[in-house]
Scaffold this motif. Structure first.
Motif, short mmCIF file in Angstrom:
data_model
loop_
_atom_site.label_atom_id
_atom_site.label_comp_id
_atom_site.label_asym_id
_atom_site.label_seq_id
_atom_site.Cartn_x
_atom_site.Cartn_y
_atom_site.Cartn_z
N LEU A 277 25.56 8.14 10.67
CA LEU A 277 25.92 7.89 12.07
C LEU A 277 24.88 7.05 12.79
O LEU A 277 25.23 6.05 13.45
N ALA A 278 23.62 7.42 12.69
CA ALA A 278 22.57 6.67 13.40
C ALA A 278 22.49 5.22 12.95
O ALA A 278 22.40 4.30 13.79
N PRO A 279 22.51 4.92 11.64
CA PRO A 279 22.45 3.51 11.22
C PRO A 279 23.61 2.67 11.74
O PRO A 279 23.47 1.46 11.89
N LEU A 280 24.73 3.30 12.01
CA LEU A 280 25.89 2.57 12.53
C LEU A 280 25.91 2.51 14.05
O LEU A 280 26.83 1.95 14.64
N GLY A 281 24.92 3.10 14.69
CA GLY A 281 24.86 3.07 16.15
C GLY A 281 25.85 4.00 16.81
O GLY A 281 26.23 3.80 17.98
N MET A 282 26.25 5.06 16.11
CA MET A 282 27.25 6.00 16.65
C MET A 282 26.53 7.12 17.40
O MET A 282 26.44 8.26 16.95
N LYS A 283 26.05 6.78 18.60
CA LYS A 283 25.20 7.68 19.37
C LYS A 283 25.97 8.81 20.04
O LYS A 283 25.37 9.81 20.44
N SER A 284 27.27 8.65 20.20
CA SER A 284 28.07 9.67 20.88
C SER A 284 28.84 10.54 19.90
O SER A 284 29.72 11.30 20.30
N THR A 285 28.53 10.42 18.63
CA THR A 285 29.28 11.12 17.58
C THR A 285 28.43 12.24 17.01
O THR A 285 27.24 12.07 16.74
N GLY A 286 29.03 13.40 16.82
CA GLY A 286 28.31 14.53 16.25
C GLY A 286 29.25 15.69 15.99
O GLY A 286 30.48 15.54 16.06
N TYR A 287 28.68 16.85 15.72
CA TYR A 287 29.46 18.02 15.34
C TYR A 287 29.43 19.14 16.39
O TYR A 287 30.38 19.89 16.50
N ASP A 288 28.36 19.25 17.12
CA ASP A 288 28.22 20.33 18.10
C ASP A 288 28.79 19.87 19.43
O ASP A 288 28.16 19.09 20.16
N VAL A 289 29.97 20.35 19.77
CA VAL A 289 30.64 19.87 20.98
C VAL A 289 29.97 20.38 22.25
O VAL A 289 30.23 19.87 23.34
N PHE A 290 29.09 21.36 22.13
CA PHE A 290 28.41 21.89 23.30
C PHE A 290 27.07 21.21 23.56
O PHE A 290 26.44 21.46 24.58
N ALA A 291 26.65 20.33 22.65
CA ALA A 291 25.32 19.74 22.76
C ALA A 291 25.29 18.53 23.69
O ALA A 291 24.27 18.25 24.32
N GLY A 292 26.38 17.79 23.78
CA GLY A 292 26.39 16.56 24.57
C GLY A 292 26.86 16.80 25.99
O GLY A 292 27.11 17.93 26.42
N PRO A 293 27.03 15.71 26.74
CA PRO A 293 27.49 15.82 28.12
C PRO A 293 28.93 16.35 28.17
O PRO A 293 29.85 15.73 27.63
N GLN A 294 29.11 17.48 28.81
CA GLN A 294 30.43 18.12 28.84
C GLN A 294 31.45 17.32 29.65
O GLN A 294 32.65 17.39 29.39
#
Length: 510
Positions: free
Chosen positions: A225-242
């Motif tokens: 994800l990081a090498p592709l610049g996918m900064k808004s992508t992840g697995y924990d839905v509670f970790a980012g801006p709700q």
């Protein structure tokens, strides 16, 4: 149970292979505008948007976003509806959706990357990397033990587990370890047929964790994800801006009902990704960039040649009828490869598809690697994967001539072979070309020389200005317009490094 619900519900889908989703969504929908010639995909936005709007209306979908990638660029992205029915906040390209089983493609590529690094063998028994599997009881005494490749291709003999797998998203590592130790029931012996398994892909996630010594989600983030610049992508839905999240809903009693959020856990490897259109298009672009094979820098997080393996290992090919709403009757061939269904369609040719269905979400992605075009769409209604409007859009784009299959380049060797064909025609003697031994044995050179003379008399002088059309780097066909007729020809090199023609033919064209 979910299958019957999905088929009964208007345009809804489950988290399963793409063709099953297409079948589930193949219900009549309001017609979109008829395709008209367009100068670009961007100019087709009103028509394409209409397909998705019709799908949303028929399927009671609060919000949806779709994007189209061509030649490494996001050429169209559009948010429709709302990401939150309480606030009516509009869906945008930055809205974050869970994409369910489309996450499997990331897991599969992770396994291939680890294979490239010498940490995993696809032919090895899965229990090599997941020792808890060593005590499993197989269904028959002659059952082969599960290999890593069986998990990739869904041929491990495990039962199709929608929607069971969806509800294990948040399972802890300790709980998953206990489940692995306890073994699993089998639908059939491994290797008998393809049967979709979320559990199998969760096990692949455990392989990633065990061979890297790093939590699966962390390894994916750092290495893909990081090498592709996918900064808004992840697995924990509670970790980012709700406030950026597209909240998930189901349609119940003629109203949208909020689906409970599920925490991240060990089953994330089969369906846990949350992403936005502004992130996901980078993933689509990266995958498409692996085609065609070529020289030059290979700077991606996974090698181009490895990415192209996602179409390999296609197994247990089936034939399906294309949904009538997509056009004229067509029998499609379908096989499952490495987290992608590989489909041959009468109009679209070869394309790759996978969908995702999840409590609160549905998604689809389709790649046309030979054309450099991809489309994806996310919705926030349970199991509502928008494969139908995505396919309608690709059909319209192809009909408009905006997704042609990339022409093969003429290799240096093929250009030289074409030059030899021209020289043989001009001289009237095929023996002037370096013919391999089979040519004279198939038809003697005296007769071949006479054939050329008779054809030249019939068609007159030929300019031979037309380019050769490659079939491969070693073979091509050509068509010449002559004074009183046409000539169709074919040339094919022998497999030796030294130039030799195993096929040199000329015939009257139409």
């Amino acid at each position: 149970m979910i299958k019957s619900i999905a088929i009964a519900a208007a345009l809804s889908t489950v988290s399963m292979p793409a063709v099953a989703q297409t079948a589930a969504t193949a219900q009549p929908a309001p017609a979109a505008p008829v395709s008209v010639p367009a100068a670009s995909i961007e100019a087709m936005e009103p028509e394409i948007t209409a397909y998705f709007e019709a799908y949303m209306k028929a399927g009671h979908i609060p919000g949806l976003v779709f994007g189209i990638v061509k030649d490494g660029k996001l050429v169209m992205v559009r948010g429709l509806g709302v990401q939150d029915t309480a606030t009516n906040k509009a869906v945008s390209a930055d809205s974050r959706f869970r994409i369910a089983s489309m996450s499997k493609a990331i897991t599969a590529l992770a396994i291939l990357k680890l294979r490239d690094e010498g940490k995993v063998s696809l032919d090895a028994l899965a229990e090599t990397y997941v020792p808890e599997m060593k005590g499993w009881k197989y269904p028959t005494s002659d059952s082969p033990r599960i290999r890593v490749s069986d998990l990739l291709h869904h041929t491990a003999g495990l039962v199709e587990d929608n929607p069971w797998g969806d509800r294990f998203q948040g399972q802890s590592e300790a709980e998953f370890t206990a489940m692995l130790k306890g073994g699993m029931a089998f639908a059939q012996a491994p290797g008998i047929r393809m049967e979709y398994s979320n559990y199998g892909y969760a096990t692949l996630g455990r392989i990633v964790k065990n061979v890297t010594g790093m939590p699966y989600q962390q390894w994916i983030g750092r290495n893909l994800l990081a090498p592709l610049g996918m900064k808004s992508t992840g697995y924990d839905v509670f970790a980012g801006p709700q406030e950026a999240r597209a909240l998930g809903y189901r349609w119940q009693d003629d109203a949208w009902v909020r689906e409970p959020d599920m925490a991240d856990g060990t089953f994330g490897a089969m369906g846990g990704i949350q992403t936005s259109a502004n992130d996901y298009w980078r993933w689509v672009s990266f995958l498409l960039s692996a085609w065609p094979a070529r020289d030059g820098a290979d700077a991606g997080p996974v090698k181009r040649g490895t990415v192209r393996e996602i179409v390999e290992g296609s197994n247990f090919v089936t034939m399906r009828d294309r949904p009538p709403v997509l056009g004229a009757p067509c029998r499609m061939s379908v096989a499952y490869a490495k987290a992608w269904s590989v489909i041959e369609d009468c109009d679209l040719g070869r394309y790759l598809q996978h969908g995702g269905g999840y409590p609160g979400y549905g998604s689809t992605v389709i790649l046309m690697p030979d054309a450099g075009v991809g489309i994806f769409a996310f919705s926030n209604r349970t199991y509502a994967g928008p494969s139908l409007p995505a396919l309608q859009s690709l059909m319209a784009i192809r009909k408009a001539g905006l997704s042609p299959v990339r022409a093969l380049p003429v290799s240096e060797g093929l250009a030289a072979a074409y030059g030899l064909a021209k020289a043989a025609w001009t001289s009237g003697d095929p023996a002037t070309a370096p013919l391999t031994v089979n040519v004279a044995l198939d038809r003697d050179l005296v007769r071949r020389k006479a054939d050329i003379a008779a054809l030249k008399t019939k068609v007159g002088a030929c300019t031979m200005d037309e380019a050769i059309t490659p079939i491969s780097a070693m073979e091509g066909v050509f068509n010449w317009t002559c004074a009183t007729g046409k000539v169709t020809g074919r040339v094919q090199r022998a497999p030796t490094v030294a130039m030799g023609l195993q096929v040199l033919s000329f015939s009257a064209g139409q």
